[in-house]
Design a protein around this motif. Sequence first.
Motif: not given
Lengths: 188, 731, 399
Positions: A76-82, A99, A102, A104, C53, C111, C116, C124, C126, C129, C131-132
């Motif tokens: 959850e922490h690493v997920c960029p888009t929640r 999703c 990515c 990650t 990856w 990706i 998206r 949205s 995070n 993150a 990566i965000w």
Amino acid sequence: MANEKKKRWVMVIDPSRCIDCKACDVACKRENSLVLEGRDSYRNWISSKGIEGTYPRLKQKFEPSQCQHCSNTPCEHVCPTRATYKTRDGIVRVDYKRCILCKTCITACPYDARFEQHQFKAIDKCTFCEHRIYEGKLPACVDTCPTKVRVFGDLNDPQSEVSKLLAARHWRVLKPEVGTRPNLYYIA
Amino acid sequence: MSVSRRTFLKGTVAGVAGLGVVPVFRHIALTQDKIPGDGPVRYVNSSCAICTNKCVFRGQVVNGVIRRLEPEPDFPKSRGMMCARGNAGATTPYDPDRLKFPLIRTGKRGEGKWKKVSWDEAFAYIAEKTNTLVKEEGGNRATIAFASSEGTYQEHYWNQFREVFGSPNSLRHPTLCLSSNIRGFQSVFGTYPNADVANSRYIILAGADRAEAFMTPDTIDMFNKSMPGRKLIYLDPRFTKTAAKADKWFPIKPGTDMAFALAMLNVIIGENLYDKAFVREHCTGFEELAAHVTQYTPEWAQGETGIEASEIRTVAREFAQTPGAVFYPGRRSSWLRDDVQTRRAIAMVNAVTGSFDRPGGLIPNISIPMKGYFYEPAWYSNPRPRLEEEDVMFLNPRDGSWIAWRDRAIKGDPYRIRGMFINKQNVIDSVPDRNKTFELFDKLDLIVTIDTMMSDTAWYSDVVLPESNYLERFDPPYGLGGIEPVIVLRQPLIAPMYDTRPCFDIVKGLAAHFEDEDGDTLDTYFSGTVEEHAEMFVSGLPGAMEMLREKGFYTDGRSAVMGEYRSGKKTVATPSKKIELYSEDFAGRGLDPMPVYRRPEEPGKGQFRFLVGRHAIHTHSMTAAFPELNWHMPENSLWINAAKAREMGIRSGDLVVAQNRSGAEVRIKAQVTEGIRPDCVYFAHGFGSLSQGKPLVYGKGATQAAILESHFEPVSGNACMHETFVEIRKA
Amino acid sequence: MNHTAFKERIVFTPGGKLWGVLAGFLLILGLVGLFNYLIHGVEVYNVHRQVPWGIQISTYVFFVVSSTGLCLVSSLGHVFGIKSFEVIGKRAIAMAIFTILAGFAVIATEIGHPLRMLVYNIISPNLHAAIWWMGTLYGIYLVCILIEFWFMMRGDHRFAGYLGLAGFIAGVAAHSNLGAVFGFLDARPWWHGPFLPIYFILSAAVTGCAIVLLLFAHRYYREKMPRNVEETMHAIGKLFCLLLGILIFFEIWKVLTSIYGAPPGKYEAMMALVAGPLSTSFWLFEVLLGMLIPFALILFTKARSFSINVLAAASAIVGIFFMRYNLVVAGQLVPMRPDVHRVGPDGLLSYFPSPTEIGIVLGGIGLCLLMYIAANLLFNLDDEEHPSEVESLQTNSCS
Ligand SMILES: Nc1nc2c(c(=O)[nH]1)N[C@H]1C(S)=C(S)[C@@H](COP(=O)(O)OP(=O)(O)OC[C@H]3O[C@@H](n4cnc5c(=O)[nH]c(N)nc54)[C@H](O)[C@@H]3O)O[C@H]1N2
Ligand SMILES: Nc1nc2c(c(=O)[nH]1)N[C@H]1C(S)=C(S)[C@@H](COP(=O)(O)OP(=O)(O)OC[C@H]3O[C@@H](n4cnc5c(=O)[nH]c(N)nc54)[C@H](O)[C@@H]3O)O[C@H]1N2
Ligand code: SF4
Ligand code: SF4
Ligand code: SF4
Ligand code: SF4
Ligand code: SF4
Ligand SMILES: [Mo]
């Protein structure tokens, strides 16, 4: 639901009962209509080191597992888009439409619980059969198991079978050193 | 059925695939194009048909598509579980390779050229050929043989058809399975009882791989730990998953289980550990047995079995001294030539320790009485006996003895067999020695097979008739005896998807094309509908049909009452009405009245004994191509002991040839493992299909039937599947 | 100044055309790969559940490291005011843009849902993150250097400087975040920790130097290099050498700390590099080509020979490409579950890029080169305050 008491869904696994029959895996795939896309699409699995020892002094152990629904949740922490999020009752879910693939989270998960599922065009993993449990049904891997290796329930309810089991028995979790605080418990 | 975009694209623009490896899971993908999606779930309870256990499930139907078969928690026999195979059954109606309409062969047998025909065409074709053959054989209707296996709940219609047609030659699965076991236990206890596993504190399993060979409720009761402190003693030349769970695993030398049981008797009787009151009141022949087993000391048995004498002694003592201990009867006993006597010895260990009619011991089955299926018999003036009537001591006329019968049929002795009707039996893979089956097939002018998939047998048939899938079918109530007897029912989850029919409609349709001696067409013997029969079967049980419809099973809660034999309320069904440790009946027939050990033949230099056995992923020859099960086990491989393999320079993955004593051979990959005796090899059943109608297993791995030698045991007529010796060499 | 003549010298020569053809060919390979991917989906990639990856990610990292490096090196001139470095400004920033665009192109094929991502990164986000942050900061970074380039082309050095500073900050932030994408993964001990963010910045600077050397070697392949450029190249060569030295130092400690005491997870990954499936890629490419050879070459020539510097840079770039691959792949070879079917007898997972993956990667390189060639056609990337043309007029007549 909002004013209901929060649940803490957990699974207690007694690996010594597991006969490695794979019913849990097939049940999960059917219950969740997972298309077999290759060797990687599965939400649960049975770990085993195979037959250990030298003939005729042999042993073999089986350890069923799946997403640990970690309380401290690296995916959850690493997920960029929640896209990966935790429900109020602690179930770790993936919102397929958010999703971005990515991947990650796959690298973040210490349990190899996640995989890319094309059918959903997203990352997939165990959902604790969330669609069943609020209808009072058990997760598919739990109900189908011949020897009832898995016990599922609400740890916030002291009367639940899981609470009683964890109170009465010695248990362990997988990879405690990574600090994920899993919600899958193993009877030791 | 919507073709998914990916599949479509794959089909149309496959040209550039060369750039990357595209694993083609064509069949899997196609099967699963039928995705139920989300929506309200409709539940239909019915009964599994993927193995002999008949577990009851709650079938989930979503948007008219079967999503899942989840266990019916109240169904007592399976304790509310569904195994991997039962779960995988959910996609079988959607299998792109299933049989969809009647087929008549156009090319050579096994060439795979078919013509799609209507049912009437198929029936007319079969009838025309059959009648010609019967005429050619001077009106001998026995020239047409009938093979079938249990499990469809409609097999009685098949038997009815055979009987009104006028052939005695029925070949069912028991002589490939458990005939000798039934015979052995029956000769001692008058019945083939169940073990009360749930209440047993000490269980000896001799080659009964319960963790993989599912038998309900035994598998569940054995491993769910509900009996704390229970001891599990397991004898098997292979380290199976049962071995992994057992407290003790003895890699017994194959075929020496009788020596083990006799040595146990030697200790138990010799050390006065037997149940004296029970033996006195309920057994006959104890003195004879006591005298007989003095020769079979554990030290002697050690030489035979390879299990240390001290271990045998310990097991015997613990067994006799633990209340609720049981020497498990086992199931498939198509092992060796002395199998009936081996089973008798095992039965006697239970008898002298009083492990009968008591918690944890052997319990005679009870069943819920149903009304029988009655039909007018047809009378023929010159009936012929079964072919192999003379060859087997205790021949069940409905089951026959497969191997003995086939030997006769090949020779045409005493009369020729010209045609064969096969229903739900994959003869080519299930009967040992495939070459002999082909020899038989070569003598047949007509082979008709009813199946749901293109089995090897169907592939080599002249006419293939598709039965409706078990999830599309209504099958009448079927009684399951046991400690907790039940009646189960099958009802459709979905309507038939293709031009298929249930067995009743098939045989009735066929019957219309045949006449009896009076010139009446045979369909006049078939009356009513399956539904009407169903109602009739349970008409003596108030509320049963409703419960069957709702739950998929019926029980009135009864279970076997323990102690009724001990108290004299019931008597055992042996000739002496006692548990027979000495069989006058056997003596009268020239058989050993008590089990006499004869050392089995040993594999010669460079030879291995070839073993067969189950595993949890597949059922016999039937499921290897089920996508989800194939995913778990896509191929079989030959288990060979690690030290032995090292000696022979064989490594896992190497292709090896296994050749039996009649020269038949298979090629298969080796799997080097510590988990098998050095003098044995093994591979799983169900692979190496010849039928291209099962593309996932066509030519994948090898089939046991190709190298199993043709032997049978003359007391019960059971096949001997572990009398095969093979030589292994690198391919 | 005669920009057209310049173009003719550098682009329309046989050598220049060869570059164009090569780049075009690589791009076509990439497009074939892309097409194959679009039709068949990820099945044509060799990445899998346990090694999700692959070479596309490592190539992406390579490109963005290059971009950041170029930005860092160029900012020495117009941001930090070291005059002599100003000659490299436009060319370096242009290449910084192309490398990051190529990087984005390659990762867009990796990706699952690049579009998206654009939407959900905004609606949205995070903020936990890495990566965000990486995505967002690289977005900002790209905008900054684009505007910076625009100001540069207009000769507005003041605003170019401000934007350069912004780009520098965004770049460093983004880049250390890229390090954090790996460094935050507790599950992967070999990646985990503060090492990677720092190491990424350092190796970016190394890459930046190497690329600048290559760009100017190409630029002055057919003509004499102006004195001031020559001096700058000398300085860059020295800087390159110094940074390489530090990188080697880092690398030694990374190896030692990963092996000493066999820390679980780290040790296995490191051993995959030093003695396992990646050892060729590690010793031959990463260590020899990537670090030791260039370091030794420049050290022994004291950075005086431009051609040796360029040779060192070429060697380093090839090596660094593999360095990225090693970093990304080795971190994943240690299985999270030791009994999955892909684990080999050495206890490690395996991955080797598929033809499609390699094709796409080559396509990314082709794309980058083509953009640079096109830029040479469209823009004057030479520093105008020090018009090199003036001094090189004597060669002009040749073309
Ligand atoms: N080599 C070898 N041979 C063996 C054994 C072994 O272990 N190894 N085991 C023996 C034992 S114990 C047994 S019980 C027998 C079992 O032997 P069989 O009774 O032949 O069982 P299967 O091999 O499962 O084949 C069943 C066939 O029925 C078809 N079928 C499935 N459902 C239906 C249906 O609803 N209707 C119809 N008409 N057909 C259907 C399947 O597609 C398959 O072709 O095999 C015996 N033979
Ligand atoms: N998953 C699954 N379950 C099934 C079935 C299936 O196909 N799949 N089929 C069902 C049917 S029809 C049957 S009959 C039962 C059969 O169930 P079981 O009776 O348990 O039969 P098998 O698994 O065929 O064989 C049992 C074991 O005997 C071992 N063995 C071989 N030779 C010897 C010997 O000389 N001595 C001893 N002690 N052991 C020996 C073999 O290695 C094998 O592991 O399973 C039923 N359950
Ligand atoms: S269903 Fe139960 S016994 Fe079977 S493999 Fe899964 S956990 Fe083990
Ligand atoms: S097990 Fe993996 S996927 Fe599941 S919650 Fe933990 S980190 Fe996330
Ligand atoms: S792959 Fe999907 S779920 Fe996983 S981190 Fe990326 S966006 Fe989140
Ligand atoms: S809880 Fe549900 S989703 Fe999770 S492994 Fe079990 S069956 Fe699958
Ligand atoms: S044991 Fe498995 S295959 Fe056999 S009837 Fe039960 S669910 Fe079906
Ligand atoms: Mo059987």
